[in-house]
Design an enzyme around this catalytic site. Structure first.
Site, PDB file in Angstrom:
ATOM      1  N   HIS A 320     -34.841 -24.530  56.437  1.00 44.03           N
ATOM      2  CA  HIS A 320     -34.025 -23.643  57.251  1.00 44.03           C
ATOM      3  C   HIS A 320     -34.450 -23.662  58.722  1.00 44.03           C
ATOM      4  O   HIS A 320     -33.974 -22.844  59.499  1.00 44.03           O
ATOM      5  CB  HIS A 320     -34.079 -22.211  56.714  1.00 44.03           C
ATOM      6  CG  HIS A 320     -33.643 -22.095  55.288  1.00 44.03           C
ATOM      7  ND1 HIS A 320     -34.540 -22.146  54.249  1.00 44.03           N
ATOM      8  CD2 HIS A 320     -32.397 -21.970  54.738  1.00 44.03           C
ATOM      9  CE1 HIS A 320     -33.880 -22.030  53.095  1.00 44.03           C
ATOM     10  NE2 HIS A 320     -32.591 -21.936  53.366  1.00 44.03           N
ATOM     11  N   GLY A 321     -35.373 -24.557  59.064  1.00 45.29           N
ATOM     12  CA  GLY A 321     -35.693 -24.763  60.465  1.00 45.29           C
ATOM     13  C   GLY A 321     -36.623 -23.759  61.079  1.00 45.29           C
ATOM     14  O   GLY A 321     -36.391 -23.303  62.213  1.00 45.29           O
TER      15      GLY A 321
END
Length: 355
Positions: A320-321
């Protein structure tokens, strides 16, 4: 028993005599089932009593008083000297009645039995009470009248004078230690009472301790859980800049030996630490500047971040970064907190203990 059967055979009609089979009293006697059928030979107990059906209706206290004041028969020491009953055989003549005192048979009673005459001493029990108004007395409440017909209020006529009053079941010459026993309340019984009280207390305390111990041991973690909760790691094989991974409590733990550049970069960002999502300085995250020890689980959704990646060069979660710096602080992305720090202590310069 045979004589009774022969007498019955002589009194009944010839057509019925064939149905009466002689019975001999013996062990394991077969049960007669003809009591369940209507016949002329055996009538209900309320209609034709098979023994002297005379009872006295008094309270238990009055019966006890009669027993205490009655004139008793001479004391005997052998069963053969007991007086013979003048009321006849109190047992039913067929089937279960040979072995059980069954003066009243509910199966044989009609739906509306004859009302017993209490003034003549007739017994009122079972259906003769519940299906008649023999209990009714207009001078007192119904519950009081019904209570008088409780079984303990009835005694056969002559019970106080003729009922055996047994004083001992031990024949003469048998030592039963009755003469050796001290009466209750005697002073010499107290040491024994005190000893039994103390012994019972010790036993009860032991039982309580054992139960409490079992409960605590049931709730206590197993030894393998304790063993997995403490891990010692040798730091000597770890190279400068390397991110070493160990397993602790089924979780990955990152142990990174930071370079001077990594340490300087993290210290430089301490000035903006208050603006981070979870404010923390580099010194608060690392007990020793060269060692970063954190749990390798992303604080967003539990993924495992990749080392030496992301915009800040520390750790990057590709799911999800989320971006972390070399101190494990969350700097960018959806991660709400910094990487968690496990409890650890440096045993010496080359060993760290997790847990």
């Amino acid at each position: 028993m045979i004589s009774r059967t022969v007498q019955a055979l002589r009194t009944v009609r010839p057509s019925r005599a064939l149905r009466v089979a002689p019975q001999v009293r013996c062990f394991a006697h077969p049960i007669n089932t003809h009591l369940m059928r209507d016949n002329d030979e055996i009538s209900p107990s309320s209609e034709q009593p098979m023994y002297r059906n005379e009872f006295a209706l008094k309270s238990p206290a009055e019966h006890q008083k009669d027993v205490a004041n009655a004139t008793k028969h001479p004391v005997v020491h052998d069963t053969s000297e007991l007086i013979q009953s003048h009321a006849g055989d109190p047992h039913q003549y067929c089937g279960l009645g040979e072995w059980r005192y069954a003066h009243y048979d509910t199966v044989r009673e009609p739906t509306f039995p004859r009302k017993p005459d209490i003034s003549k001493g007739e017994l009122a029990a079972g259906a003769t009470v519940t299906r008649t108004d023999v209990w009714h007395d207009p001078k007192e409440p119904a519950i009081t009248s019904v209570a008088k017909f409780s079984p303990e209020n009835f005694r056969p006529v002559g019970f106080a004078e003729n009922a055996p009053q047994v004083t001992s079941t031990c024949p003469e010459g048998t030592l039963d230690f009755r003469a050796n026993r001290l009466p209750i309340g005697h002073a010499d019984r107290r040491p024994w009472v005190y000893f039994m009280t103390a012994a019972s207390g010790v036993v009860a305390a032991g039982l309580i301790r054992a139960i409490a111990g079992k409960l605590l041991l049931t709730l206590w973690p197993a030894k393998d859980v304790f063993a997995a909760g403490i891990v010692e790691v040798d730091l000597r094989p770890i190279q400068v800049g390397q991110n070493f991974v160990v397993k602790w409590r089924s979780k990955p733990v990152f142990i990174r030996k930071r370079t001077p550049e990594m340490i300087a970069s993290c210290k430089k960002d301490d000035v903006i630490a208050p603006s981070m999502r979870e404010p923390a300085t580099d010194a608060e995250r690392c007990k020793k500047p060269e060692w970063l020890i954190c749990i390798g689980v992303c604080t967003h959704l539990g993924c495992i971040p990749q080392p030496d990646a992301g915009n800040y060069g520390g750790y990057f979660c590709p799911c999800h970064g989320s971006h972390y710096d070399h101190a494990g602080r969350s700097r960018q992305g959806p991660a709400p907190k910094n990487l968690e720090l496990p409890p650890y202590v440096f045993v010496d310069d080359n060993t760290v203990k997790l847990g």
